[in-house]
Design a protein around this motif. Structure first.
Motif, PDB file in Angstrom:
ATOM      1  N   ASP A 122      -3.009   6.059   8.274  1.00 40.37           N
ATOM      2  CA  ASP A 122      -4.095   6.081   7.295  1.00 40.37           C
ATOM      3  C   ASP A 122      -5.107   4.978   7.663  1.00 40.37           C
ATOM      4  N   LYS A 123      -6.259   5.392   8.173  1.00 36.65           N
ATOM      5  CA  LYS A 123      -7.249   4.417   8.670  1.00 36.65           C
ATOM      6  C   LYS A 123      -7.719   3.456   7.593  1.00 36.65           C
ATOM      7  N   THR A 124      -7.875   3.932   6.373  1.00 39.17           N
ATOM      8  CA  THR A 124      -8.318   3.054   5.290  1.00 39.17           C
ATOM      9  C   THR A 124      -7.286   1.961   5.029  1.00 39.17           C
ATOM     10  N   ILE A 125      -6.020   2.349   4.968  1.00 38.80           N
ATOM     11  CA  ILE A 125      -4.952   1.368   4.732  1.00 38.80           C
ATOM     12  C   ILE A 125      -4.869   0.387   5.893  1.00 38.80           C
ATOM     13  N   VAL A 174      -7.206  -0.616   7.933  1.00 36.16           N
ATOM     14  CA  VAL A 174      -8.346  -1.542   7.850  1.00 36.16           C
ATOM     15  C   VAL A 174      -8.095  -2.581   6.753  1.00 36.16           C
ATOM     16  N   GLU A 175      -7.555  -2.151   5.618  1.00 35.51           N
ATOM     17  CA  GLU A 175      -7.270  -3.080   4.522  1.00 35.51           C
ATOM     18  C   GLU A 175      -6.180  -4.085   4.900  1.00 35.51           C
ATOM     19  N   TRP A 189       0.865  -1.178   0.000  1.00 30.72           N
ATOM     20  CA  TRP A 189       0.000   0.000   0.000  1.00 30.72           C
ATOM     21  C   TRP A 189       0.899   1.223   0.000  1.00 30.72           C
ATOM     22  N   SER A 211       1.078   5.794   0.103  1.00 29.47           N
ATOM     23  CA  SER A 211       0.463   7.084   0.364  1.00 29.47           C
ATOM     24  C   SER A 211       1.384   8.153  -0.211  1.00 29.47           C
TER      25      SER A 211
END
Length: 110
Positions: free
Chosen positions: A49-52, A54-55, A39, A41
């Protein structure tokens, strides 16, 4: 160590302050080739990064990871030698890492 599959998490960045890349691998069993996912950024830090995050958690769950190993810092430049810049050279986009030990961040003595 709780057993296999084992997950590994490593952070990379242009310097020792911002992680712009995280590489997560899953090793299904002893001696097996790892399955790698990355991932990135462009401006932020992948560690916040909360989205990363979680992924990453979903990726580890998807592969039923039982153990995780993670470095406690940034392990060098996010660019790949031989892909993003020539083998044996320093990354031209990450001058901070030139002549530094990627594990300690200390300048090489040579």
């Amino acid at each position: 160590m709780r057993g296999y599959p084992v997950g590994t998490i490593a952070f990379y960045g242009p310097d020792n302050q911002r992680a712009s890349k995280v590489a997560v691998s899953v090793i299904p069993q002893e001696g097996a080739e790892p399955k790698l996912h990355r991932w990135f950024s462009e401006a932020g830090d992948v560690r916040t990064d909360k989205t990363i995050l979680v992924e990453i958690a979903a990726y580890l769950r998807q592969h039923s990871v039982r153990s995780v190993a993670m470095a406690d810092g940034i392990l060098g430049c996010p660019h790949e030698e031989g892909i993003d810049y020539p083998m044996g050279e320093s990354c031209p986009r990450c001058p901070y890492w030139k002549g530094r030990d990627r594990f300690t961040g200390e300048l090489d003595q040579g």
